[in-house]
Scaffold this active site. Structure first.
Site, PDB file in Angstrom:
ATOM      1  N   SER A  41       0.801  -1.224   0.000  1.00  0.00           N
ATOM      2  CA  SER A  41       0.000   0.000   0.000  1.00  0.00           C
ATOM      3  C   SER A  41       0.833   1.272   0.000  1.00  0.00           C
ATOM      4  CB  SER A  41      -0.960  -0.040   1.185  1.00  0.00           C
ATOM      5  OG  SER A  41      -1.889   0.984   1.084  1.00  0.00           O
ATOM      6  N   HIS A  42       0.702   2.074   1.050  1.00  0.00           N
ATOM      7  CA  HIS A  42       1.372   3.379   1.081  1.00  0.00           C
ATOM      8  C   HIS A  42       2.810   3.273   1.584  1.00  0.00           C
ATOM      9  CE1 HIS A  42      -0.403   2.381   4.873  1.00  0.00           C
ATOM     10  NE2 HIS A  42       0.519   3.132   5.453  1.00  0.00           N
ATOM     11  N   ASP A  77      -3.041   6.297  -3.230  1.00  0.00           N
ATOM     12  CA  ASP A  77      -1.835   5.690  -2.643  1.00  0.00           C
ATOM     13  C   ASP A  77      -1.249   4.589  -3.525  1.00  0.00           C
ATOM     14  OD1 ASP A  77      -3.824   3.804  -2.239  1.00  0.00           O
ATOM     15  OD2 ASP A  77      -2.947   3.086  -0.368  1.00  0.00           O
ATOM     16  N   ASP A 111      -1.471   1.350  -3.814  1.00  0.00           N
ATOM     17  CA  ASP A 111      -2.324   0.334  -4.434  1.00  0.00           C
ATOM     18  C   ASP A 111      -3.697   0.864  -4.830  1.00  0.00           C
ATOM     19  OD1 ASP A 111      -2.965   0.588  -1.724  1.00  0.00           O
ATOM     20  OD2 ASP A 111      -3.776  -1.428  -1.607  1.00  0.00           O
ATOM     21  N   ASP A 171      -6.209   2.379  -3.177  1.00  0.00           N
ATOM     22  CA  ASP A 171      -7.437   2.311  -2.384  1.00  0.00           C
ATOM     23  C   ASP A 171      -7.648   3.529  -1.487  1.00  0.00           C
ATOM     24  OD1 ASP A 171      -5.413   1.592  -0.663  1.00  0.00           O
ATOM     25  OD2 ASP A 171      -6.321  -0.301  -0.014  1.00  0.00           O
ATOM     26  N   ARG A 172      -6.627   4.367  -1.335  1.00  0.00           N
ATOM     27  CA  ARG A 172      -6.812   5.569  -0.498  1.00  0.00           C
ATOM     28  C   ARG A 172      -7.065   6.793  -1.365  1.00  0.00           C
ATOM     29  NH1 ARG A 172      -3.039   5.444   4.814  1.00  0.00           N
ATOM     30  NH2 ARG A 172      -3.298   3.223   5.247  1.00  0.00           N
ATOM     31  N   LYS A 226     -11.731  -0.415  -0.133  1.00  0.00           N
ATOM     32  CA  LYS A 226     -11.818   1.022  -0.276  1.00  0.00           C
ATOM     33  C   LYS A 226     -11.300   1.377  -1.657  1.00  0.00           C
ATOM     34  CE  LYS A 226      -7.615   1.919   2.493  1.00  0.00           C
ATOM     35  NZ  LYS A 226      -7.282   0.674   3.215  1.00  0.00           N
TER      36      LYS A 226
END
Ligand code: VG1
Ligand code: CO
Length: 544
Positions: free
Chosen positions: A113-114, A278, A280, A282-283, A377
Site C-alpha cells: 500500500s502506502h 496511494d 495500491d 485504495d486511499r 476502499k
C-alpha cells in the site's frame, strides 16, 4: 509439466496484520518465504482448487517476480484459471472488482500500500475471498496457523509467463488470462457516476484540477478515466507512471507526503480541486483551494449528498466507519434515519455489512472510503464521487464542506503518528492505558470529564464473530474522544497512532485551525499516555 513438491520450513511471524502480510522485500526474497505463505493460502482455501484466482499488484519492486512464483504455484495446486492484470498490475479496488465480475473464488493482491517500495523497502501480500473483500480474521488466522506447520510447497518447473500481452495462455493444465487492468474498472465507474455532468465541468474551461498518482498504481486508471473518458486536459494526472520505487517517496496521499499537490492547491491561483491516491489505489485525499477535506468529513459529506450521484440516487441503506474515524458520519446517518455501524480498523470488517446489504457507504479516517460497488476502499471512486458532487452542486469544495458543518456541526479531527517506536515501549504504553481504563470514567481532567473509557471490542452483527483489543477509547463529555492504537501495517518497530476528535456545533467557531483548536486534547492525550516518558518522543512524526 509435472508439479513438484519442495521441502520447506516454517518462518515465524507470517501473521497478516490490518491488511495482509507486510515485510521488507529482503524478507520476501528469502527462499521459501513467499512460497510458504502462498502454499498456506492454497492449503486452507480449498475452493481455489479447480477454481479461478485473480492476481495482480501495485507494480512495486518484486511484483513481477512474485507474480511468476504465484502463477507456477497456482498451476501446481490445481487452480483452473488465473486472471492476471497486464504487466502484473491491478489496483486493490480493481482486483476486488475482477474477483466479483468474473466470479473468481478469490484473489491475491501484492502490495504494501502506502509503504515505500524498492529493494530496501516493503512488499506485501493479501488474500481476498470470493466476495472481493479482504479475508476475514478467521481466514487470516487459518492461513497463519498453516504457515507455522508447513513442510512442503508445490510448484512447476516452467518458464516465466508473458504478462504484457493480453489474452489466454496455458501453464501446465492452468489457463492464464491476462486482462486489461483498467477497462472493467472504468466501466464500473461509468455505471455509478454522472460522466456527462463531469465532462461538462471540464469542458467549461473554468475548472482546474490535478490528480496525483504518486508514481503508483492509479496512474493508468486515472489517465484513462479522467483524461480519456471525461475530457480533463492532458497533464491533469501528475506522477502518472507507476514506478517500482514510487520515485523514492511514500505513496501516501496526505498533507505530509503529497506536498507537491498541496502546494498547487494553495493561494489565489490555487487549483479548484486536487486529489491523490496511494500505492495500491485504495486511499484518497481530497483538496479544494486552500482547503483540506478530512477523510472523516469526506465520508459524512458523501453520505449526506449521495442522492446526487446516479449510482446512489435511490438512497443509502446504512453507513459504517472504523472506530477511530470521527463521528461526523453518525450525525448524517441519524438525520437520514439509517444505521451507522462502528467497526474495528481495517476494511475486512466492512465486508459482512456490505454483503448483507446493511450498508451502502463506509470509510476510515486513514484516507479510505468506498461503497458496495466493490469490497475494498477505492481511491479513484472517491475522487469521481467528489467530481460528481462538484458538477452537480456547482459549488467549491470548501463551500460544500462549510455548508455541511453548518447543517451538522463540525467534528474537528486530527491523527498523530509516532513511527518506528521501540516495540516494547509502545506495548508498555498501551498496557499502561489499559490499567488506567477502570479509573477514568467520571474523572475530571482539566476542562474535561471522562464519560467512558474502554478497549474497543466488536461483535460482527452478521456472523457474531468477536474481535477484541481493537484500540483504547476515551470518550469525554460533549462528544470529544481520544483513541490510542498500534498500527498493524508497519514493518519497523511499532507505530503509535493517536486519534483526536472534538465536536463544535456553533458555526461561529468553525473557522479555527485544527491543531490549534485541538491543543487541549493533544496535551491531554500525551499526559494520559505518558508519551514522551515512554517513547522518548516529544513530537509526532506525521500529523494528518
Ligand atoms: C492502516 C489504517 C487502516 C487501513 C490500513 C490499510 O492500518 O489505519 O485504516 O485500513 O492501514 O490501508 P494500521 O493498522 O497501520 O493503522 V492500506 O491503503 O495500507 O491497504
Ligand atoms: Co492502500
Amino acid at each position: 509439466m509435472e508439479p513438484k513438491v519442495v521441502a520447506t520450513q516454517p518462518f515465524p511471524g507470517q501473521r497478516p496484520g490490518t491488511s495482509g502480510l507486510r515485510k521488507k522485500v529482503k524478507m520476501f526474497q528469502e527462499p521459501g518465504y513467499l512460497e510458504n505463505f502462498v502454499q498456506a493460502i492454497f492449503d486452507t482455501q480449498k475452493e481455489l482448487t479447480g477454481g479461478a484466482l485473480a492476481l495482480g499488484g501495485d507494480g512495486r519492486y518484486y511484483n513481477r517476480t512474485a507474480i511468476q512464483t504465484i502463477l507456477r504455484m497456482a498451476a501446481a495446486n490445481g487452480v483452473a484459471k488465473v486472471l492476471v492484470g497486464r504487466g502484473g498490475i491491478l489496483s486493490t479496488p480493481a482486483a476486488s472488482h475482477v474477483i466479483r465480475k468474473y466470479g473468481a473464488q478469490g484473489g491475491i493482491v501484492l502490495s504494501a500500500s502506502h509503504n515505500p517500495g524498492g529493494p530496501e523497502e516493503d512488499f506485501g501480500i493479501k488474500f481476498n475471498t470470493a466476495n472481493g473483500g479482504p479475508a476475514t480474521e478467521a481466514i487470516t488466522e487459518a492461513i497463519y496457523t498453516r504457515t507455522q506447520q508447513i513442510d512442503r510447497y508445490r510448484t512447476l518447473d516452467a518458464a516465466d509467463q508473458d504478462l504484457d500481452a493480453l489474452g489466454a495462455s496455458q501453464l501446465g493444465k492452468m489457463v492464464v488470462e491476462v486482462l486489461d487492468p483498467v477497462a472493467d474498472y472504468a466501466d464500473l465507474m461509468a455505471s455509478l457516476f454522472d460522466f456527462d455532468a463531469i465532462r461538462r465541468l471540464f469542458a467549461g474551461g473554468g475548472f482546474r484540477m490535478k490528480f496525483d498518482a504518486m508514481n503508483a498504481v492509479t496512474g493508468p486508471y486515472a489517465t484513462e478515466i479522467l483524461e480519456g473518458h471525461l475530457g480533463a486536459p492532458a497533464g491533469t494526472v501528475m506522477n502518472g507512471v507507476p514506478l517500482e520505487d514510487f520515485g523514492g517517496g511514500h505513496p501516501d496521499p496526505n498533507l505530509a507526503h503529497a506536498q507537491e499537490l498541496v502546494a498547487l492547491c494553495q493561494g489565489r491561483e490555487g487549483l479548484d480541486f486536487g486529489a491523490a491516491s496511494d500505492g495500491d489505489g485504495d486511499r484518497n485525499m481530497i483538496l479544494g483551494r486552500d482547503f483540506f477535506v478530512t477523510p472523516s468529513d469526506s465520508l459524512a459529506v458523501m453520505a449526506a449528498n449521495a442522492h446526487l450521484v446516479p449510482g446512489y440516487a435511490q438512497g443509502i441503506v446504512g453507513v459504517a466507519r472504523s472506530m477511530p474515524t470521527s463521528q461526523a458520519a453518525d450525525r448524517v446517518a441519524e438525520r437520514l434515519g439509517i444505521p451507522c455501524y462502528e467497526t474495528p480498523t481495517g476494511w475486512k470488517f466492512f465486508g459482512n455489512l456490505l454483503d448483507a446489504g446493511r450498508i451502502t457507504l463506509c470509510g476510515e479516517e486513514s484516507f479510505g472510503s468506498g461503497s458496495d460497488h466493490v469490497r475494498e476502499k477505492d481511491g479513484l471512486w472517491a475522487v469521481l464521487f467528489w467530481l460528481n458532487l462538484l458538477a452537480s452542486r456547482q459549488e467549491s469544495v470548501a463551500d460544500i464542506v462549510r455548508d455541511h458543518w453548518r447543517r451538522f456541526g463540525r467534528n474537528y479531527y486530527t491523527r498523530h503518528d509516532y513511527e518506528a517506536v521501540d516495540a516494547e515501549a509502545a506495548e508498555g504504553l498501551m498496557d499502561h492505558l489499559r490499567i488506567l481504563l477502570p479509573t477514568l470514567p467520571g474523572k475530571r481532567m482539566g476542562a474535561f470529564k471522562v464519560a467512558y473509557a474502554d478497549d474497543f471490542a466488536y461483535t460482527d452483527p452478521v456472523d457474531a464473530s468477536r474481535s477484541e483489543r481493537q484500540g483504547i477509547r476515551v470518550g469525554l463529555e460533549g462528544g470529544s474522544r481520544l483513541v490510542f492504537r498500534l498500527s498493524g501495517t508497519g514493518t519497523e518497530g511499532a507505530t503509535l497512532r493517536i486519534y483526536l476528535e472534538s465536536y463544535e456545533s456553533d458555526p461561529a467557531r468553525h473557522g479555527q485551525e485544527t491543531q490549534e483548536a485541538m491543543t487541549p486534547l493533544i496535551l491531554l492525550a500525551s499526559e494520559l499516555a505518558q508519551i514522551e516518558a515512554r517513547t522518548g518522543r516529544g513530537e509526532p512524526d506525521v500529523v494528518t
